[in-house]
Write a protein that holds these residues in place. Structure first.
Motif, PDB file in Angstrom:
ATOM      1  N   GLU A 183       0.830  -1.208   0.000  1.00  0.00           N
ATOM      2  CA  GLU A 183       0.000   0.000   0.000  1.00  0.00           C
ATOM      3  C   GLU A 183       0.861   1.253   0.000  1.00  0.00           C
ATOM      4  N   ASN A 184       1.932   1.218   0.790  1.00  0.00           N
ATOM      5  CA  ASN A 184       2.823   2.385   0.851  1.00  0.00           C
ATOM      6  C   ASN A 184       3.538   2.612  -0.478  1.00  0.00           C
ATOM      7  N   LYS A 209       1.062   4.076  -2.997  1.00  0.00           N
ATOM      8  CA  LYS A 209       0.855   5.512  -2.814  1.00  0.00           C
ATOM      9  C   LYS A 209       2.012   6.309  -3.398  1.00  0.00           C
ATOM     10  N   SER A 210       3.234   5.814  -3.186  1.00  0.00           N
ATOM     11  CA  SER A 210       4.413   6.529  -3.695  1.00  0.00           C
ATOM     12  C   SER A 210       4.440   6.534  -5.213  1.00  0.00           C
ATOM     13  N   ILE A 259       1.928   5.865  -7.380  1.00  0.00           N
ATOM     14  CA  ILE A 259       0.782   6.548  -7.971  1.00  0.00           C
ATOM     15  C   ILE A 259       0.935   8.057  -7.842  1.00  0.00           C
ATOM     16  N   GLY A 260       1.617   8.492  -6.776  1.00  0.00           N
ATOM     17  CA  GLY A 260       1.894   9.916  -6.635  1.00  0.00           C
ATOM     18  C   GLY A 260       2.829  10.417  -7.719  1.00  0.00           C
ATOM     19  N   VAL A 261       3.769   9.550  -8.148  1.00  0.00           N
ATOM     20  CA  VAL A 261       4.704   9.914  -9.213  1.00  0.00           C
ATOM     21  C   VAL A 261       4.048   9.772 -10.590  1.00  0.00           C
ATOM     22  N   SER A 269       0.310   8.833 -11.996  1.00  0.00           N
ATOM     23  CA  SER A 269      -1.101   8.498 -11.794  1.00  0.00           C
ATOM     24  C   SER A 269      -1.691   7.779 -13.003  1.00  0.00           C
ATOM     25  N   LEU A 317       2.622   4.240 -15.035  1.00  0.00           N
ATOM     26  CA  LEU A 317       2.892   3.389 -13.872  1.00  0.00           C
ATOM     27  C   LEU A 317       3.413   2.030 -14.319  1.00  0.00           C
ATOM     28  N   SER A 374      -4.158  -1.086  -7.718  1.00  0.00           N
ATOM     29  CA  SER A 374      -4.505   0.227  -7.164  1.00  0.00           C
ATOM     30  C   SER A 374      -4.385   1.327  -8.202  1.00  0.00           C
ATOM     31  N   GLY A 375      -3.474   1.143  -9.160  1.00  0.00           N
ATOM     32  CA  GLY A 375      -3.272   2.146 -10.208  1.00  0.00           C
ATOM     33  C   GLY A 375      -4.186   1.975 -11.398  1.00  0.00           C
TER      34      GLY A 375
END
Length: 428
Positions: A299-300, A303-304, A306-308, A310, A315, A349-350
């Motif tokens: 999960e962490n 988040k990292s 997907i932040g870079v 999206s 991705l 998640s992406g």
């Protein structure tokens, strides 16, 4: 985790087998997280990693490939490939690719392809006037088809680790496998025109072609039985693997009579050794997978990343870059077992379909089998051809370009892998 990553790389560099590296690092992480209380969970997680019905197909498929080789069915397959494409300019190069494609429907392994077909193909091409470097490079490049087309061992591992349908992932691999075969044959056509490759001048008569086709029909019926049974729901992937072994035993012992009872113990021993290697990694990787799930590491990471990036395509391109790097240093099966629990949730998640991601991940890692410095297919081909790794790697440059194009097509056009399972109703 930083210390664990350093320990992981250090143990690999000093030559510790990957299964023990994963196990030792996982135990260290478990002890650090919960002390002796968590260490009591290690045997339970090791057992849980192997207590999966799906992966019981792996030893059966290994045994099926060994029995197919011992029964000399591979000779019929090579003759059939030659009858189909041997008359083309650069015919033996096309035969090399076609034979790998046909054998892959029985072996599910790139290394099995080189070990079984490599010496035959390289020797035959060299006799016909091909440069040994090109013949070896082509053998390495075509061998990865064996890890793509069902019954692919690496795709079965992904299905087990990511908890997706074996039938869906097998069906999803058919078009990418055909695409790679087509790209390789297109490259051979271009090179054949440039370097005036030889071709088989003699034509087979209709009677000879029919005889060759009949001889090859029985071994080539095996993948039809496997895929047909799985997709129709007649049997599971594990049951299909057992049926494949029974089918080959009947063909080899009683129909063609090319398999001797004395060959069977050796086949079982070799299949058992190959199975034990994969199962050891699966067992220890399950401990690692349980820990990273507990610590919410995927999960962490998600988040990292997907932040870079999206966008799903960006991705996936980032993940492919990471996997290409990993594949250069780790065996594809071991890398998938370790990385899938981390990256599959990130991909989902992406917004990436798990079946599409599985195909891209598996095929990216399979490309790593052919790249230095630790490409197992390069070493296998070097032992067969007696060429240096650097020589083969340099001769592989045109094929590396094809592999990059292939991976980009898979990433940019998800329907290449999703169209068939979607039409069959396995996915939405």
């Amino acid at each position: 985790m930083a210390f664990a990553a350093i320990a992981f790389v250090s143990l690999l560099l000093i030559g510790i087998p990957i299964a023990f590296v994963v196990g030792l690092v996982s135990m260290g992480l478990m002890f650090d997280a919960g002390g002796a209380r968590f260490m009591l969970l290690v045997p339970q997680r090791v057992f849980a990693g192997l207590n999966v019905f799906t992966i019981m197909a792996i030893p059966f498929f290994f045994l099926a490939a060994e029995l197919m080789t011992a029964s000399r069915a591979i000779e019929d397959i090579v003759k059939f490939a030659d009858a189909l494409v041997g008359r083309l300019r650069g015919g033996l190069a096309h035969v090399n690719i076609m034979a790998s494609a046909l054998f892959s429907t029985m072996s599910g392994s790139a290394l099995a392809d080189i070990a079984t077909l490599g010496s035959i193909e390289i020797r035959a091409m060299e006799t016909m006037g091909y440069d040994r470097r090109f013949a070896t490079a082509l053998t390495v490049a075509s061998s990865i088809v064996g890890a793509i087309i069902p019954p692919s061992i690496i795709l079965m591992l992904y299905a087990s680790v990511a908890q997706v349908s074996v039938a869906a992932i097998f069906l999803a691999s058919i078009v990418p496998g055909a695409l790679l075969i087509g790209l390789l044959m297109m490259l051979v056509v271009l090179l054949a025109r440039k370097y005036d490759f030889p071709r088989r001048e003699r034509r087979y008569s209709a009677k000879e072609f029919m005889t060759i086709s009949v001889d090859a029909a029985l071994p080539l019926a095996m993948p039809v039985i496997i895929l047909g049974g799985i997709l129709s729901g007649v049997f599971t992937a594990t049951e299909a693997a057992a049926v494949a072994v029974a089918y080959i035993l009947v063909i080899g012992l009683f129909v063609k009579r090319t398999l001797k009872p004395s060959d069977i113990p050796g086949c079982m021993l070799r299949a058992g050794v190959m199975t034990s290697v994969i199962f050891m990694v699966l067992a220890t990787a399950n401990v690692f997978g349980w820990f990273i799930g507990l610590e919410r590491i995927p999960e962490n990471i998600a988040k990292s990343l997907i932040g870079v990036a999206s966008d799903p395509v960006v991705l996936l391109l980032l993940i492919v870059g990471v996997l290409l790097l990993v594949g250069m240093f780790m065996d594809s099966g071991a890398a998938l077992i370790v990385m899938a629990p981390i990256l599959a949730p990130v991909a989902v998640s992406g917004g990436i379909h798990p079946i599409h991601f599985g195909i891209v991940m598996a095929l990216t890692l399979v490309v790593g089998l052919t790249t230095p410095p630790v490409g197992p297919c390069l070493f296998a081909a070097a032992s067969v051809s007696k060429l240096r790794i650097e020589t083969i790697s340099f001769a592989m440059l045109p094929f590396y370009a094809i592999q990059v194009v292939f991976l980009l097509m898979l990433v940019l056009v998800p329907e290449i892998s999703l169209a068939l399972p979607r039409m069959a109703g396995f996915i939405n």
